[in-house]
Scaffold this motif. Sequence first.
Motif, short mmCIF file in Angstrom:
data_model
loop_
_atom_site.label_atom_id
_atom_site.label_comp_id
_atom_site.label_asym_id
_atom_site.label_seq_id
_atom_site.Cartn_x
_atom_site.Cartn_y
_atom_site.Cartn_z
N GLU A 46 0.81 -1.22 0.00
CA GLU A 46 0.00 0.00 0.00
C GLU A 46 0.85 1.27 0.00
O GLU A 46 0.34 2.36 -0.29
CB GLU A 46 -0.92 0.01 1.22
CG GLU A 46 -1.94 -1.12 1.22
CD GLU A 46 -2.62 -1.29 2.57
OE1 GLU A 46 -2.36 -0.49 3.50
OE2 GLU A 46 -3.43 -2.22 2.69
N ALA A 47 2.14 1.18 0.32
CA ALA A 47 3.02 2.35 0.40
C ALA A 47 3.18 3.01 -0.96
O ALA A 47 3.21 2.33 -1.99
CB ALA A 47 4.37 1.92 0.96
N GLU A 48 3.30 4.34 -0.93
CA GLU A 48 3.38 5.10 -2.19
C GLU A 48 4.66 5.89 -2.33
O GLU A 48 4.83 6.62 -3.31
CB GLU A 48 2.17 6.03 -2.29
CG GLU A 48 0.87 5.27 -2.38
CD GLU A 48 -0.35 6.19 -2.46
OE1 GLU A 48 -0.18 7.42 -2.33
OE2 GLU A 48 -1.45 5.65 -2.66
N SER A 49 5.58 5.79 -1.37
CA SER A 49 6.89 6.45 -1.49
C SER A 49 7.93 5.54 -0.85
O SER A 49 7.60 4.62 -0.10
CB SER A 49 6.88 7.82 -0.81
OG SER A 49 6.83 7.66 0.60
N LEU A 50 9.19 5.85 -1.14
CA LEU A 50 10.27 5.05 -0.59
C LEU A 50 10.28 5.11 0.94
O LEU A 50 10.51 4.12 1.61
CB LEU A 50 11.61 5.53 -1.15
CG LEU A 50 12.79 4.59 -1.01
CD1 LEU A 50 12.49 3.22 -1.60
CD2 LEU A 50 14.03 5.18 -1.63
N GLU A 51 9.97 6.28 1.48
CA GLU A 51 9.91 6.42 2.94
C GLU A 51 8.78 5.58 3.53
O GLU A 51 8.96 4.90 4.54
CB GLU A 51 9.72 7.89 3.32
CG GLU A 51 9.73 8.10 4.82
CD GLU A 51 9.68 9.57 5.20
OE1 GLU A 51 10.20 9.89 6.28
OE2 GLU A 51 9.14 10.37 4.43
N GLU A 52 7.61 5.58 2.89
CA GLU A 52 6.49 4.76 3.37
C GLU A 52 6.82 3.28 3.28
O GLU A 52 6.46 2.50 4.16
CB GLU A 52 5.22 5.07 2.58
CG GLU A 52 4.62 6.42 2.89
CD GLU A 52 3.38 6.71 2.05
OE1 GLU A 52 2.80 5.77 1.45
OE2 GLU A 52 2.98 7.88 1.99
N ILE A 53 7.52 2.89 2.21
CA ILE A 53 7.94 1.49 2.07
C ILE A 53 8.89 1.12 3.21
O ILE A 53 8.75 0.07 3.83
CB ILE A 53 8.61 1.25 0.69
CG1 ILE A 53 7.57 1.36 -0.42
CG2 ILE A 53 9.31 -0.11 0.65
CD1 ILE A 53 8.15 1.39 -1.82
N HIS A 54 9.84 2.00 3.50
CA HIS A 54 10.81 1.77 4.58
C HIS A 54 10.10 1.60 5.92
O HIS A 54 10.37 0.66 6.67
CB HIS A 54 11.79 2.94 4.63
CG HIS A 54 12.78 2.86 5.74
ND1 HIS A 54 13.86 2.01 5.71
CD2 HIS A 54 12.85 3.51 6.92
CE1 HIS A 54 14.56 2.14 6.83
NE2 HIS A 54 13.97 3.04 7.58
N VAL A 55 9.15 2.49 6.22
CA VAL A 55 8.41 2.43 7.49
C VAL A 55 7.57 1.15 7.55
O VAL A 55 7.54 0.46 8.57
CB VAL A 55 7.51 3.68 7.65
CG1 VAL A 55 6.55 3.52 8.81
CG2 VAL A 55 8.38 4.92 7.85
N ALA A 56 6.91 0.81 6.44
CA ALA A 56 6.07 -0.40 6.41
C ALA A 56 6.92 -1.67 6.56
O ALA A 56 6.50 -2.61 7.24
CB ALA A 56 5.27 -0.45 5.10
#
Length: 167
Positions: A46-56
């Motif tokens: 569901e992540a839409e940015s590299l930062e969101e992917i990292h957090v997820a």
Amino acid sequence: FEAIKGRPCRVDRIEKLYERPDAPGGPRNVRTRSHVIDRELDRVYEAESLEEIHVALEEAGRNLQQLGIFRSLHMIVHEQPEDDPELVSVVMNVQEKNWYKLHAATYVQGNETACELGLGFHNVSGYAEHLVVSGEIGSEKSNQFSASFEQPKPFDLPITVSTRVFQ
């Protein structure tokens, strides 16, 4: 990472490499059912940015380690395919702990001598469950026996069901 963390991207696929160190002939697939791992990775897709992917990925890794069934868990993000800069893939390397644990001890306290034995089974059916049976027999009147069962996230609910019986 700081320079590109906000760039739009999404996860195209997650490749899972499973290893079980106690398998005859070397590592092979784990006992853990696929959906036990996949339910923790849903937010990554569901992540839409590299930062969101990292957090997820950090949250998924933390949740998977809390199950207490993995010896190691590593996740790496790769830019792939190269023709689409907004897509990344994740390679996840998972190694399970042994499915059993044996504990034995003897001790002396005052006039009491005791022998303790415990046996734990972890993730035997692949749902991250834990079953522990233990007993203590003393030379006087200190006999104790117990059994406990724990099932994290039954039916994908955000709870852990535990039961324990003892004498």
